[in-house]
Design a protein around this motif. Structure first.
Motif, PDB file in Angstrom:
ATOM      1  N   GLY A  90       8.943  23.673  19.589  1.00  0.00           N
ATOM      2  CA  GLY A  90       7.902  23.113  20.433  1.00  0.00           C
ATOM      3  C   GLY A  90       7.510  24.027  21.560  1.00  0.00           C
ATOM      4  N   ASP A  91       6.625  23.514  22.410  1.00  0.00           N
ATOM      5  CA  ASP A  91       6.111  24.262  23.548  1.00  0.00           C
ATOM      6  C   ASP A  91       6.673  23.676  24.834  1.00  0.00           C
ATOM      7  N   PRO A  92       7.107  24.513  25.780  1.00  0.00           N
ATOM      8  CA  PRO A  92       7.671  23.984  27.034  1.00  0.00           C
ATOM      9  C   PRO A  92       6.711  23.063  27.779  1.00  0.00           C
ATOM     10  N   GLN A  93       5.413  23.345  27.692  1.00  0.00           N
ATOM     11  CA  GLN A  93       4.445  22.529  28.415  1.00  0.00           C
ATOM     12  C   GLN A  93       4.343  21.115  27.857  1.00  0.00           C
ATOM     13  N   ASP A  94       4.682  20.949  26.565  1.00  0.00           N
ATOM     14  CA  ASP A  94       4.549  19.642  25.925  1.00  0.00           C
ATOM     15  C   ASP A  94       5.853  18.853  25.898  1.00  0.00           C
ATOM     16  N   ALA A  95       6.948  19.481  26.283  1.00  0.00           N
ATOM     17  CA  ALA A  95       8.247  18.812  26.210  1.00  0.00           C
ATOM     18  C   ALA A  95       8.333  17.688  27.244  1.00  0.00           C
ATOM     19  N   VAL A  96       8.843  16.539  26.816  1.00  0.00           N
ATOM     20  CA  VAL A  96       9.008  15.388  27.707  1.00  0.00           C
ATOM     21  C   VAL A  96      10.487  15.208  28.018  1.00  0.00           C
ATOM     22  N   ILE A  97      10.813  15.222  29.301  1.00  0.00           N
ATOM     23  CA  ILE A  97      12.184  14.908  29.732  1.00  0.00           C
ATOM     24  C   ILE A  97      12.144  13.480  30.272  1.00  0.00           C
ATOM     25  N   TRP A  98      12.609  12.543  29.464  1.00  0.00           N
ATOM     26  CA  TRP A  98      12.402  11.133  29.767  1.00  0.00           C
ATOM     27  C   TRP A  98      13.107  10.682  31.040  1.00  0.00           C
ATOM     28  N   GLY A 157       7.478   1.411  32.525  1.00  0.00           N
ATOM     29  CA  GLY A 157       8.331   0.240  32.402  1.00  0.00           C
ATOM     30  C   GLY A 157       7.998  -0.596  31.180  1.00  0.00           C
ATOM     31  N   LEU A 158       6.699  -0.734  30.877  1.00  0.00           N
ATOM     32  CA  LEU A 158       6.294  -1.506  29.703  1.00  0.00           C
ATOM     33  C   LEU A 158       6.744  -0.828  28.410  1.00  0.00           C
ATOM     34  N   VAL A 159       6.576   0.485  28.338  1.00  0.00           N
ATOM     35  CA  VAL A 159       6.909   1.216  27.110  1.00  0.00           C
ATOM     36  C   VAL A 159       8.418   1.291  26.903  1.00  0.00           C
ATOM     37  N   LEU A 160       9.161   1.578  27.967  1.00  0.00           N
ATOM     38  CA  LEU A 160      10.614   1.725  27.850  1.00  0.00           C
ATOM     39  C   LEU A 160      11.367   0.428  28.103  1.00  0.00           C
ATOM     40  N   ARG A 161      10.612  -0.642  28.329  1.00  0.00           N
ATOM     41  CA  ARG A 161      11.208  -1.958  28.597  1.00  0.00           C
ATOM     42  C   ARG A 161      12.123  -1.913  29.807  1.00  0.00           C
ATOM     43  N   ALA A 294       4.226   9.843  22.924  1.00  0.00           N
ATOM     44  CA  ALA A 294       5.266  10.803  23.303  1.00  0.00           C
ATOM     45  C   ALA A 294       6.649  10.278  22.948  1.00  0.00           C
ATOM     46  N   ARG A 295       6.844   8.970  23.077  1.00  0.00           N
ATOM     47  CA  ARG A 295       8.143   8.377  22.761  1.00  0.00           C
ATOM     48  C   ARG A 295       8.444   8.487  21.275  1.00  0.00           C
ATOM     49  N   ARG A 296       7.452   8.213  20.443  1.00  0.00           N
ATOM     50  CA  ARG A 296       7.657   8.318  18.998  1.00  0.00           C
ATOM     51  C   ARG A 296       8.001   9.745  18.595  1.00  0.00           C
ATOM     52  N   ARG A 297       7.346  10.703  19.234  1.00  0.00           N
ATOM     53  CA  ARG A 297       7.636  12.101  18.921  1.00  0.00           C
ATOM     54  C   ARG A 297       9.060  12.456  19.329  1.00  0.00           C
ATOM     55  N   SER A 298       9.508  11.941  20.477  1.00  0.00           N
ATOM     56  CA  SER A 298      10.867  12.212  20.936  1.00  0.00           C
ATOM     57  C   SER A 298      11.898  11.592  20.003  1.00  0.00           C
ATOM     58  N   GLU A 299      11.638  10.372  19.544  1.00  0.00           N
ATOM     59  CA  GLU A 299      12.579   9.705  18.657  1.00  0.00           C
ATOM     60  C   GLU A 299      12.646  10.382  17.294  1.00  0.00           C
ATOM     61  N   ARG A 300      11.515  10.916  16.837  1.00  0.00           N
ATOM     62  CA  ARG A 300      11.544  11.675  15.594  1.00  0.00           C
ATOM     63  C   ARG A 300      12.361  12.950  15.760  1.00  0.00           C
ATOM     64  N   GLY A 301      12.382  13.455  17.027  1.00  0.00           N
ATOM     65  CA  GLY A 301      13.154  14.669  17.294  1.00  0.00           C
ATOM     66  C   GLY A 301      14.642  14.413  17.368  1.00  0.00           C
ATOM     67  N   GLY A 302      15.075  13.160  17.390  1.00  0.00           N
ATOM     68  CA  GLY A 302      16.503  12.892  17.319  1.00  0.00           C
ATOM     69  C   GLY A 302      17.047  12.011  18.410  1.00  0.00           C
ATOM     70  N   ARG A 303      16.417  11.958  19.574  1.00  0.00           N
ATOM     71  CA  ARG A 303      16.978  11.134  20.662  1.00  0.00           C
ATOM     72  C   ARG A 303      16.366   9.762  20.641  1.00  0.00           C
ATOM     73  N   ARG A 304      17.198   8.750  20.583  1.00  0.00           N
ATOM     74  CA  ARG A 304      16.733   7.374  20.614  1.00  0.00           C
ATOM     75  C   ARG A 304      16.722   6.904  22.061  1.00  0.00           C
ATOM     76  N   LEU A 305      15.568   6.441  22.511  1.00  0.00           N
ATOM     77  CA  LEU A 305      15.439   6.037  23.906  1.00  0.00           C
ATOM     78  C   LEU A 305      15.876   4.586  24.048  1.00  0.00           C
ATOM     79  N   SER A 306      16.680   4.344  25.032  1.00  0.00           N
ATOM     80  CA  SER A 306      17.160   2.986  25.282  1.00  0.00           C
ATOM     81  C   SER A 306      16.401   2.377  26.424  1.00  0.00           C
ATOM     82  N   ALA A 307      16.529   1.085  26.585  1.00  0.00           N
ATOM     83  CA  ALA A 307      15.860   0.389  27.669  1.00  0.00           C
ATOM     84  C   ALA A 307      16.657   0.417  28.953  1.00  0.00           C
ATOM     85  N   GLY A 308      17.859   0.959  28.896  1.00  0.00           N
ATOM     86  CA  GLY A 308      18.717   0.941  30.067  1.00  0.00           C
ATOM     87  C   GLY A 308      18.389   2.020  31.057  1.00  0.00           C
TER      88      GLY A 308
END
Length: 308
Positions: A90-98, A157-161, A294-308
């Motif tokens: 990927g590209d550093p500019q597009d990377a999301v650090i949740w 908050g809505l997206v990540l619950r 962005a969340r779907r792309r991150s989850e496809r990359g391997g990290r599952r995002l939690s609501a916590g």
């Protein structure tokens, strides 16, 4: 990335960083951390690899028993660092650090004195721009307004619950705008008393009529602004966030509603209130949609995002 790790987790953290192609300059300082007690592990990490590493560190319990600090590196003269960036997909500019997104929106959405002061001054400035039919002054008010922080927090908050982010952002909007509008209304009464404001002053506003004229483009502009704002927030291009405020009329609409109400122009006041609602809702919707992608792309990359 600076990590404070308990002594019994240091080797696992070290091995994790050494096995990550996107990490380099790994340093271990045994017993260097005093509060909390433990070892200090540092590494230069490519932005694309940071989010996955943070997830693995949390699985090791580092966030609970130690700590992780991220700092941006502006300049690095190192072949090893260049190789780490190249090795990361990927590209550093597009990377999301949740975790960074959550921390930033949480911080910028607080109902603080400075937030309320900026919002109130922005509304007063927009009111002056409306009274004088000055688009330049209105644009200045848009740039000054701090409302995107709470709007972004609601979307995140809505997206990540994350109910805490929704409540915090919602409180800042629900309290901030009415209070700023009330102060603006008081200011309008004062201007009216000294003869600087009259009903006639609001009769011909060709230059700033966009503040209260609600139409399809009101929602389109809000959606585009919300998308641009969230993109700038989730990427490394956060400096472009300032441009978002020039594109929407949240603050001017709130200010004009107060002025029009004081002068008895109830139709324009209601139109301004509707304009404000359209922009607030549109920004949140667009921001949430961008965040979902962005969340779907991150989850496809391997990290599952939690609501916590």
């Amino acid at each position: 990335m600076r990590i404070i790790a308990p002594a019994d987790r240091t080797d696992a953290v070290r091995d994790l960083l050494l096995a990550e192609p996107g990490a380099t300059h790994v340093t271990v300082l045994r017993g260097a951390a005093l509060q909390p007690a433990g070892d200090v592990v540092e590494a230069a990490v490519a932005r694309e690899a940071a989010d996955e590493l943070l997830g693995q560190l949390c699985e090791l319990g580092i966030d609970r028993r130690g700590g992780v600090t991220l700092e941006a590196i502006d300049t690095s003269l190192s072949d090893a660092a260049d190789a780490a960036v190249e090795a990361s997909p990927g590209d550093p500019q597009d990377a999301v650090i949740w975790d960074e997104v959550v921390a930033r929106t949480g911080e910028e959405s607080r109902l603080s004195v400075s937030y309320q002061a900026f919002l109130t001054i922005a509304c007063l400035l927009a009111a002056v721009g409306a009274i004088t039919d000055s688009p330049v002054t209105v644009v200045g008010a848009m740039v000054l307004g701090p409302e995107f922080g709470p709007l972004a927090a609601v979307a995140v908050g809505l997206v990540l619950r994350r109910g805490d982010l929704v409540r915090r952002g919602g409180l800042a909007l629900a309290v901030g705008f009415p209070l700023a509008m009330a102060v603006t209304a008081i200011g309008s009464v004062v201007l009216d008393a000294v003869g600087l404001l009259s009903t006639a002053a609001l009769a011909d506003l060709d230059q700033v009529a966009f503040i209260y004229e609600v139409g399809p483009f009101s929602l389109i502009v809000a959606l585009l602004a919300g998308a641009a704002g969230m993109l700038s927030l989730t990427s490394a291009k956060s400096a472009s966030l300032v441009g978002v405020f020039i594109s929407v009329t949240t603050v001017p609409a709130a200010a004009f509603a107060s002025v029009a109400l004081v002068e008895g122009r109830y139709v324009q006041a209601m139109q301004s209130g509707l304009q404000l609602a359209v922009n607030l809702v549109g920004i949140v919707i667009a921001a949430a949609l961008v965040l979902l992608l962005a969340r779907r792309r991150s989850e496809r990359g391997g990290r599952r995002l939690s609501a916590g």
